[in-house]
Design an enzyme around this catalytic site. Structure first.
Site, mmCIF file in Angstrom:
data_model
loop_
_atom_site.group_PDB
_atom_site.id
_atom_site.type_symbol
_atom_site.label_atom_id
_atom_site.label_comp_id
_atom_site.label_asym_id
_atom_site.label_seq_id
_atom_site.Cartn_x
_atom_site.Cartn_y
_atom_site.Cartn_z
ATOM 1 C CG ASN A 277 31.813 30.646 -0.446
ATOM 2 O OD1 ASN A 277 32.850 31.254 -0.187
ATOM 3 N ND2 ASN A 277 31.806 29.359 -0.780
ATOM 4 C CD GLU B 8 27.188 25.021 -0.589
ATOM 5 O OE1 GLU B 8 26.728 26.082 -1.008
ATOM 6 O OE2 GLU B 8 28.415 24.794 -0.508
ATOM 7 C CB SER C 8 23.526 26.727 -9.604
ATOM 8 O OG SER C 8 24.752 26.156 -10.026
ATOM 9 C CG HIS D 10 32.625 25.091 0.264
ATOM 10 N ND1 HIS D 10 33.059 24.631 -0.961
ATOM 11 C CD2 HIS D 10 31.560 25.887 0.019
ATOM 12 C CE1 HIS D 10 32.276 25.142 -1.910
ATOM 13 N NE2 HIS D 10 31.359 25.909 -1.338
ATOM 14 N N GLY E 292 28.391 25.717 -8.815
ATOM 15 C CA GLY E 292 29.091 26.369 -9.925
ATOM 16 C C GLY E 292 28.801 25.747 -11.285
ATOM 17 C CD GLU F 131 34.502 25.467 -4.256
ATOM 18 O OE1 GLU F 131 34.900 26.460 -3.618
ATOM 19 O OE2 GLU F 131 33.543 25.514 -5.065
ATOM 20 C CE LYS G 146 32.186 28.942 -4.525
ATOM 21 N NZ LYS G 146 31.928 27.773 -5.333
HETATM 22 C C1 PEP Z 1 29.139 27.505 -3.051
HETATM 23 O O1 PEP Z 1 30.249 27.238 -3.454
HETATM 24 O O2 PEP Z 1 28.934 27.576 -1.836
HETATM 25 C C2 PEP Z 1 28.078 27.724 -4.032
HETATM 26 C C3 PEP Z 1 26.859 27.519 -3.660
HETATM 27 O O3 PEP Z 1 28.480 28.128 -5.309
HETATM 28 P P1 PEP Z 1 27.526 28.528 -6.544
HETATM 29 O O4 PEP Z 1 26.409 29.366 -6.021
HETATM 30 O O5 PEP Z 1 28.417 29.281 -7.480
HETATM 31 O O6 PEP Z 1 27.025 27.244 -7.125
#
Ligand code: PEP
Length: 243
Positions: free
Chosen positions: A11, A163, A205, A95, A169, A97, A13
């Site tokens: 992803n 998630e 992460s 997601h 993040g 976000e 983003k």
């Molecule tokens: C995400 O936003 O889908 C995600 C898993 O981000 P990160 O790997 O940076 O934590």
């Protein structure tokens, strides 16, 4: 799911640029030739370029969002058909976000999932609890799952991504015991209420340093990667950690 077939989903983003696409794809062509089930979800304006660039590879292109309407006066939005005709086969919906920054509700997410499935897109449906909700993760996830999947009878093109919001993040990864526990809860909830098995990805992460142990878990059918998916080297390392 067989270890080697587990999904590795990037992803991007709102990161990377058009100039990063040929570099990224060239690296995948060289180092991930035989790696299956790789998906890269790029910013919507880059879908067509990424899909064309990666045409002769096993890598599939995904979008990170889209609207549920087919067309009309919805300034700034794109339809599932537009996503599909640009060359994407996958789309991320719900997601955290989108939920937290753009106020997406379970009801809106449900309409989006339904519209995307209707045009034949595969949906990566994200669920996850915030830090404050951690102690009551079961009720939070159950509500997101049941409301997000209301009246969707065919789940064969739906992949759930767990998630935990506090792990996105932040560098904080859920423990393998927690991932296993929550994934089994998600699978059981969907099975009990919809009568089918769904694949469940872990996101939050994930990096080359921790992907081996996460992907080795039986209840994990793949990973959704944000930060560590921006560079092809890391993305391929994570794909290779499927063994
Ligand atoms: C995400 O936003 O889908 C995600 C898993 O981000 P990160 O790997 O940076 O934590």
């Amino acid at each position: 799911m067989k270890q080697k077939e587990k999904y590795i989903v990037a992803n991007w983003k709102m990161n990377n640029d058009f100039s990063d696409i040929p570099v990224f794809v060239k690296y995948l062509k060289k180092y991930a030739k035989n790696q299956d089930n790789l998906v890269v979800c790029v910013p919507s304006v880059m879908i067509k370029t990424f899909a064309e660039e990666s045409k002769k590879t096993l890598v599939e292109t995904g979008a990170q969002n889209c609207y549920f309407k087919d067309k009309g006066a919805f300034t700034g939005e794109i339809s599932p058909n537009m996503v599909k005709s640009a060359g994407a086969t996958y789309v991320i919906i719900g997601h955290s976000e989108r939920r937290q920054i753009f106020g997406e509700t379970n009801e809106l997410i449900n309409r989006k999932i339904s519209a995307c499935l209707t045009v034949g897109l595969k949906v990566i449906f994200c669920v996850g609890e915030t830090l404050e909700e951690k102690s009551k993760y079961k009720s939070v996830l159950k509500k997101q799952l049941l409301e997000g999947l209301t009246a969707i009878n065919d789940l064969s093109n739906v992949i759930v991504a767990y998630e935990p919001v506090w792990a996105i993040g932040t560098g904080k990864v859920a423990t393998t015991a927690d991932i296993e526990k929550v994934h089994l809860y998600i699978k059981d909830t969907v099975k009990e209420n919809m009568g089918v098995d769904v694949p469940v990805l872990y996101g939050g992460s994930v990096k080359p340093l921790n992907s081996t142990e996460i992907l080795a878990l039986d209840s994990v059918d793949g990973v959704l990667i944000g930060g560590a998916s921006l560079k092809a080297e890391d993305f391929v390392k994570i794909a290779e950690s499927r063994g």
